[in-house]
Every structure is written in C-alpha cells, then in structure tokens.
Motif scaffolding. Sequence first.
Motif, PDB file in Angstrom:
ATOM      1  N   LYS A 228       0.834  -1.206   0.000  1.00 45.02           N
ATOM      2  CA  LYS A 228       0.000   0.000   0.000  1.00 45.02           C
ATOM      3  C   LYS A 228       0.867   1.255   0.000  1.00 45.02           C
ATOM      4  CE  LYS A 228      -3.905  -2.125   2.441  1.00 45.02           C
ATOM      5  NZ  LYS A 228      -4.761  -2.055   3.655  1.00 45.02           N
ATOM      6  N   TYR A 229       1.928   1.230   0.822  1.00 43.38           N
ATOM      7  CA  TYR A 229       2.835   2.378   0.849  1.00 43.38           C
ATOM      8  C   TYR A 229       3.515   2.566  -0.510  1.00 43.38           C
ATOM      9  CZ  TYR A 229       2.517   2.665   5.965  1.00 43.38           C
ATOM     10  OH  TYR A 229       2.080   2.815   7.264  1.00 43.38           O
ATOM     11  N   LYS A 230       3.841   1.457  -1.152  1.00 46.08           N
ATOM     12  CA  LYS A 230       4.490   1.536  -2.459  1.00 46.08           C
ATOM     13  C   LYS A 230       3.570   2.195  -3.473  1.00 46.08           C
ATOM     14  CE  LYS A 230       7.283  -1.381  -5.533  1.00 46.08           C
ATOM     15  NZ  LYS A 230       7.763  -2.769  -5.781  1.00 46.08           N
ATOM     16  N   ALA A 231       2.296   1.826  -3.422  1.00 44.56           N
ATOM     17  CA  ALA A 231       1.319   2.405  -4.351  1.00 44.56           C
ATOM     18  C   ALA A 231       1.077   3.881  -4.063  1.00 44.56           C
ATOM     19  CB  ALA A 231       0.006   1.626  -4.262  1.00 44.56           C
ATOM     20  N   MET A 232       1.241   4.288  -2.819  1.00 46.25           N
ATOM     21  CA  MET A 232       1.013   5.683  -2.427  1.00 46.25           C
ATOM     22  C   MET A 232       2.189   6.595  -2.766  1.00 46.25           C
ATOM     23  SD  MET A 232      -0.597   4.884   1.341  1.00 46.25           S
ATOM     24  CE  MET A 232      -0.631   6.592   1.899  1.00 46.25           C
ATOM     25  N   SER A 233       3.375   6.019  -2.967  1.00 43.06           N
ATOM     26  CA  SER A 233       4.591   6.814  -3.152  1.00 43.06           C
ATOM     27  C   SER A 233       4.524   7.646  -4.428  1.00 43.06           C
ATOM     28  CB  SER A 233       5.811   5.895  -3.206  1.00 43.06           C
ATOM     29  OG  SER A 233       5.932   5.151  -2.016  1.00 43.06           O
ATOM     30  N   PHE A 234       5.013   8.876  -4.345  1.00 39.14           N
ATOM     31  CA  PHE A 234       4.978   9.752  -5.520  1.00 39.14           C
ATOM     32  C   PHE A 234       6.343  10.351  -5.853  1.00 39.14           C
ATOM     33  CE2 PHE A 234       3.432  12.186  -1.833  1.00 39.14           C
ATOM     34  CZ  PHE A 234       4.329  13.249  -1.802  1.00 39.14           C
ATOM     35  N   ASN A 235       7.417   9.806  -5.253  1.00 40.28           N
ATOM     36  CA  ASN A 235       8.763  10.187  -5.700  1.00 40.28           C
ATOM     37  C   ASN A 235       9.722   9.025  -5.442  1.00 40.28           C
ATOM     38  OD1 ASN A 235       9.938  10.412  -3.031  1.00 40.28           O
ATOM     39  ND2 ASN A 235       8.957  12.420  -2.836  1.00 40.28           N
ATOM     40  N   CYS A 236      10.917   9.115  -6.016  1.00 37.11           N
ATOM     41  CA  CYS A 236      11.875   7.998  -5.957  1.00 37.11           C
ATOM     42  C   CYS A 236      12.354   7.711  -4.542  1.00 37.11           C
ATOM     43  CB  CYS A 236      13.079   8.302  -6.849  1.00 37.11           C
ATOM     44  SG  CYS A 236      12.694   8.277  -8.609  1.00 37.11           S
ATOM     45  N   LYS A 237      12.531   8.747  -3.742  1.00 39.21           N
ATOM     46  CA  LYS A 237      13.010   8.541  -2.376  1.00 39.21           C
ATOM     47  C   LYS A 237      11.995   7.749  -1.563  1.00 39.21           C
ATOM     48  CE  LYS A 237      15.949  12.672  -2.056  1.00 39.21           C
ATOM     49  NZ  LYS A 237      16.155  13.955  -1.351  1.00 39.21           N
TER      50      LYS A 237
END
Length: 380
Positions: A228-237
């Motif tokens: 879920k966190y991976k899907a929410m991420s919006f930048n490379c860091k």
Amino acid sequence: MYKNIIPDGTRDLTNEECMRKSKVINSINKVFDLWGYKEVMTPSIEFYESFRYEHSGIKEENVYKFFDSKGRILALRPDMTIPIVRLVSTRFKNMSSAIKLRYCANIYKVFEEFSGKRNEYTDCGIEFISKEKEFSDLEALIIAIDSLKSIGISNFKIEIGEINFLKSAIEDLCISEEEKTTLARLIEKKEIESLNKFLNTINIDESIKKFFLNLPLTFGSGLGVLSKYKAMSFNCKMLNSVRYLQKLAEDLRVIGYDKYLSFDLGLTPRLSFYTGIIFRGFIEGSGNIVLSGGRYDNLIGNVKKDFGAIGFSINVDELESILDNNLEKKLKYNIIFNKSNKIEAIKKGFELREKGFVVELIPSKDEENINIIEEEYYGY
C-alpha cells in the motif's frame, strides 16, 4: 518536610520487585551476550553541552542540570546514545572493524508532574556501529525480537517506520519549516480532523493532500501494508524507502519473525538524530512503548568517518511493571541459635551454603539448642 518522601517520578524497590527487575535484565543481557555485544558503562553525569547537539531533539526542560565546582553545567544523562557516541570517539577511535556494544544504565528525564512517566528508569540496549547498513538493521531487529521473547512474552509487536518516507514527501512542499513540523506531528499523532483542517490552510496539490490524509490511516501488521505504501509513493526517495523495508521484511519472514512486525511510515522519531529505520515495541494490552530505536548515521559519522550506527533500548521498568514475572519458589534454612552455640551455628550455615542453599542465622535468647527450620522463599 521532605524527610519521608521521594521526588516525583522516582520509586523505591523492595526485594521481590528488585528480583523481578533483575530477572528481566539478566534475560535481556543474555541475548545481547549471545550475539557478541560487549558491555560498556558511562558516567551518570555528563557535560550538559554534550546533549545540546543541534539534531539531538532532547528538550532543555527535560534535562536535570546542575553546576560543578568550576561553574560548568553538568547533566544527568537523559539518553544513552550520545554518551555511547562520545565513548566511541575516544576509546574506539582507531578501531576499523564493526563495534558491538551493550549497556544497562539508569536514565534521567524531567517529566511533568502527574504525567505518569518515571523521571528515573533503567534502559538496557545495544549499539551496532559498522560500515554496513542492511545487515546491521536486520540484526538489530532480530535482537530486539529475541530480547522480548527471552522474558517469556509472545504477544508483542515491533512497529517499524522509515523517516525518509515522510521526510521526502514533505521536504519539497512550498510551505514553511514550522508548517512542515506541524504536518509531521499531526500525521504521527493521527489527529485526522485537525490534519484535515490544517491541510486546508496550506497551498498544496489536491492529490498530495489526499496522500497526507490517508497516511495516518495506513498502518498495521503483514507485508501487504508495505504494498500500500508503495502504491502511495509519488517520488523515488519514497519508493526507495519502501523497497528497503520490503527487503528487510522478507528476510524476517524467511526466518519466521514476520508475525512480530507491524509498519507505520507516518512515524516521526522522538529524537531527531535518526536517519533511516526507526522502530518501537509494544506488548498487547498495554499502550506503553517498551522498546525504541533506530539508525543514526549522521551522529556517529561526526566522530567516526564512513561508519553508520543503529541501536535500541528496552525500558526495563516498564516491562517489570506490566509483566507477570512469577518468581521461582526455592528452599532456604533459618538457623536459630543462642550465644553459647553461635560457632556451631555458623559452621552449620557454611555446610548448607556449600550445597547451594540460602541460610539465614537468627540469634535468640529463648533458644537453648540449634534449631534448623526449612522455609520457602522467592529467589532467582
């Protein structure tokens, strides 16, 4: 006026409480020993300046301060990480291999009256200083789990965060540093209503606003929460932070420790010198934190170039107060004697102690002969 009372946040311990506390400490230290960590001790008193490190996050009002004979400000240590870093910078400065240290020490912090928190408590912990990051993170988490298992509990969770996930989500926002701090605090405390109101006062994209509203609601056990966190991420860091946790979690799953894990990437650390993963331990049925730690590469890097570090501490007093640590009943002997046969009583005591028994000698004017009485007692 203060003759029969002690300061707020402190307590006296009697025999059985001392034994329960020692039992917890001995169990934890045995785990640390088995993993190769060597004991160190640092003074309870340090120079206050040591804790004024700009990124320490230790509030001045939480530190016990006083003066020495030369007018220098001293402090009772409010944390063990900074004294360990000081120790490494002197006694271990020329060591090129990994350094594994353990400690058991009293910590002193000033908390508000009636807060329910102790101003003096005992921490047992480790610090792993090395040039390698991933395996040392894994080892620290395994030892944290093994330490709690060693005292006979299984209903606990190690809650893991990674500060760069939230930090990288916030750092590029066109808002003030004060607003960034407020945003991080509201997310960690999961104050959804206040967070929603605050987000409406700052100028950020609606999709980013939605992310911050969802973040406090996204946490829990199981590796699925990391997806879920991976899907929410919006930048490379942010993606890198999640991928790193996924690798750690998979390693812990393979060895059968995933059942102890939960994740919350909305966590912000109590001390601001952390640079990577942070984690804390909870026992089911209690909302109190019994274990806390994380990675602090920048702090150790200031005194030992190219090295990083991770560590954690366990609040022994918190554990002792909430665990049902049943002490083992053992056999002891009371030898009651009078003045005329005291030597014979002492010799009999030697004989029984050599066999491993606890023996108490009790002089009595009313006893004509030596009287040996068996008695059960709580012991180690």
